[in-house]
Design an enzyme around this catalytic site. Structure first.
Site, PDB file in Angstrom:
ATOM      1  NE  ARG A 195      -3.371  -2.394   2.407  1.00 53.35           N
ATOM      2  CZ  ARG A 195      -3.784  -2.900   3.543  1.00 53.35           C
ATOM      3  NH1 ARG A 195      -3.840  -2.138   4.605  1.00 53.35           N
ATOM      4  NH2 ARG A 195      -4.128  -4.155   3.642  1.00 53.35           N
ATOM      5  CB  VAL A 196       4.241   2.067   1.126  1.00 51.39           C
ATOM      6  CG1 VAL A 196       5.257   3.149   0.879  1.00 51.39           C
ATOM      7  CG2 VAL A 196       3.830   2.054   2.574  1.00 51.39           C
TER       8      VAL A 196
END
Lengths: 183, 505
Positions: free
Chosen positions: B365-366
């Protein structure tokens, strides 16, 4: 475990009454007397708390005993209540807790003092004075002698243990030598 | 060297002489009941939660339950030596472990005791095992990459410093290997690594230590071992202990990587403790605070802001699934806590795709902010090509009549899958990863059969190093594929093509 919880609640209830009418100390003596009586006469305790006998009969025995002991009104009602609720077998635990609460009320702490050899009375009084100063409460001491300590003394105040015995010091010396500290 | 007998007795004499006559003051309690690694203690009225209590024979216990008239203590040792009525002493210490550089290169227990026979750990500083995670203000977004050295991860699901990326999959398909590769790849990157073995076999831990040692990775790594044979209490606190050691580096402006191997066993250990302490069971018999157990642990991984030194703690928790069931309680919990997951699949593993990463289900998700520009340039088309390939792959199995474009896409896809394979314990630096992925996505590999691609890759790096070293240095330094570099790379690769063609004939 459950016994302890029950005992504490009953003791607290009795204490509340005792605090209200200022008779807390008297109840303690009375309750102590009953507990002692039951402990000394096991068959009496059986006759009152053993569920094998029918409740009617047991209650009659209790009534007779209470009548003989000439207990205060509150105490006799308390015993009957305990009986009706089926908690009479916890009477001893209730007494232990009640004793604690009564001590708290009278600002007393109990201490166990064990020394390696018999100490003169002045020394014990001195120790008592020091302990009172430390705890800020009146100290009621139970003194006993245990030669196994080798030397020194051990004082127990509730959870707090002040261990100045030679035995403990030898033990910790042994441990520190084993761990070879400071070499 | 000889020591005479009188010297020894001198030493001992000195010690006894200096031994102070002190009154030993302690707060005590007595054991009410003991069994299954749990003791109920009466007394110790001032005991605090998570405080260490001392039982006879030097056994320690951890206060977990504070009840009306007793204290529930988890025993960290053998409980058969303890008896009802034994004296228990308060230590006044909340569970803590040694931290600092002294733990580097060591194998230690969850309590910070050495297990590697290299002598005592002389720590100057101890820290509590349970600490609060840094707040919102103390953090900054994850922006630097934390390379694992694996092409499939660094390109498709990049991990940043301060991120928490879950590694999830069935048993025996290389979850630990990913973690070990990531540790090996941190060599020379100034990242301190911590490997927490929780509920593992002792032989497995010994193997990991041996591998790390062989690759020279032990010097910057701490291994915390709470094996399957250790009490559940130790297995429960081991991740927290490891995290505390990692936090020290995070807070002292350094970077740390921690691998929890694995959290599902830690959850099982915690379930055991909770059930024995009579806390009510919930789903799958786990206690109600099992989510908090993992979330507060993983929340401690963070990238600190620049005022606090900008240190980071990256966490790679590992979760073992049963027969690929990611919808079980613990996997869903940890998936929802972490910033993405790397999903390993048995089918891929057995068909030879190793690391067996399912690039479709794995996410970070980064994302791109943890990648350098050069990697983003090649990974963009890689991701697209692979997605299209997966779509066509299932469809193409039915018919044989495929148009040219589809065939080309299939061909490209199979080659990219091949390129993402990587042998164990051979992490690659990012410039090499970019180069081989560049070759794959630009179609330099399409003309070769699948089985020579391993050889192609093995020969490519020495070729570039000897003939075009500027490619590697430029990617490493400028971190971007400029137009000039793009041309040089294309030229280098076609030159290598000529050389390679001869070798495979």
């Amino acid at each position: 475990m459950i016994g302890l919880r029950i005992a504490r609640r009953y003791a607290k209830a009795l204490m509340t009454i005792g605090r209200e009418d200022g008779q807390a100390e008297k109840y303690k003596e009375e309750l102590g007397g009953v507990v002692k009586l039951l402990e000394e006469h096991k068959e009496l305790e059986q006759a009152i708390s053993n569920p094998l006998y029918d409740a009617e009969g047991r209650k009659k025995v209790l009534q007779a005993v209470v009548g003989r002991l000439s207990l205060s009104k509150v105490m006799s009602s308390f015993l009957f209540l305990c009986f009706d609720k089926g908690r009479i077998q916890y009477l001893k635990d209730i007494y232990i807790f009640y004793e604690k609460l009564a001590d708290e009320l009278a600002n007393i702490v109990r201490a166990d003092f064990v020394s390696a050899e018999e100490l003169p009375k002045e020394s014990i009084e001195k120790i008592q004075a020091v302990l009172s100063k430390r705890t800020g409460k009146k100290v009621r001491m139970e003194v006993s002698v245990d030669p196994a300590l080798i030397g020194g003394a051990v004082t127990k105040i509730g959870d707090l243990v002040l261990d100045g015995s030679v035995r403990t010091q030898l033990m910790s010396l042994k441990e520190s030598l084993q761990r070879s500290e400071n070499i | 060297m000889e020591i005479r007998a009188e010297e020894i007795s001198d030493i001992i004499k000195g010690q006894i002489k200096d031994y102070d006559k002190k009154v030993d003051v302690s707060e005590t309690g007595t054991i009410l009941s003991v069994g299954d690694g749990i003791a109920r203690v009466y007394g110790v009225e001032k005991a605090m939660a998570m405080e260490l209590l001392e039982f006879p024979h030097g056994i320690m216990g951890l206060v977990l339950n504070l009840e009306e008239d007793n204290v529930g203590v988890a025993i960290m040792g053998e409980d058969f030596e303890l008896h009802e009525g034994d004296l228990v002493k308060r230590t006044g210490r909340i569970a803590e472990v040694p931290v600092g550089d002294v733990v580097k290169g060591r194998v230690i227990s969850a309590l910070g005791e050495p297990l590697d026979g290299k002598g005592p750990i002389e720590a100057k500083e101890f820290r509590r095992v349970e600490m609060l995670a840094p707040g919102v203000v103390a953090r900054q977004p994850v922006k630097e990459p934390m390379y694992t050295g694996l092409k499939a991860i660094d390109a498709m699901t990049p991990v940043g410093r301060g991120q928490r990326e879950l590694i999830i999959g069935d048993r025996q398909i290389g979850k630990t290997a990913l973690g070990v590769d990531a540790i090996i790849n941190q060599k020379g990157q100034d990242v301190v690594c911590i490997y927490v073995a929780c509920g593992q076999k002792k032989s497995t831990v010994a193997q990991v230590v041996e591998v790390l040692d062989r690759h020279g990775a032990m010097e910057y790594t701490t291994v915390i071992s709470a094996c399957a044979s250790d009490p559940a209490t130790l297995q429960y606190i081991a991740p927290y202990a490891g995290c505390t050691m990692g936090e020290y580096f995070r807070d002292s402006k350094q970077h740390a990587l921690i691998i929890y191997d694995d959290l599902s066993k830690q959850a099982v250990a915690y379930r055991q403790l909770s059930l024995l302490l009579r806390r009510p069971p919930g789903r799958e018999a786990f206690p109600g605070d099992i989510f908090f157990n993992h979330s507060r642990l993983l929340e401690r991984a963070a990238k600190l802001n620049d005022e606090l030194g900008g240190g980071s703690l990256t966490a790679l928790p590992i979760i073992e699934t049963q027969a690929g069931d990611v919808s079980a309680f613990i996997p869903t919990n940890v998936i929802s806590i972490t910033d993405g997951q790397i999903y390993l699949e048995p089918a891929l593993f057995f068909s030879g795709v190793r690391p067996a990463i399912n690039v479709g289900l794995s996410v970070s998700r980064v994302g791109g902010s943890a990648q350098v520009k050069a990697m983003k340039q090649v990974a963009g088309s890689l991701r697209l090509d692979l997605a299209q390939f997966r779509e066509l792959e299932a469809f193409a199995q039915f018919g044989s009549d495929l148009d040219k474009a589809t065939l080309a896409q299939l061909k490209r896809g199979t080659r990219l899958v091949e390129v993402l394979k990587q042998p164990q314990y051979q992490p690659l630096p990012v410039e090499k990863q970019v180069t081989i992925l560049y070759a794959g996505t630009k179609g330099f590999l399409d003309k070769y059969p699948l089985d020579v691609l391993g050889k192609y890759e093995a020969g490519l790096y020495p070729f570039i190093e000897s003939k075009y070293p500027q490619i590697f240095t430029e990617i490493a330094e400028k971190k971007i594929i400029s137009d000039d570099l793009d041309k040089t790379m294309a030229k280098a690769l076609s030159e290598y093509d000529d050389e390679f063609k001869d070798t495979i004939q």
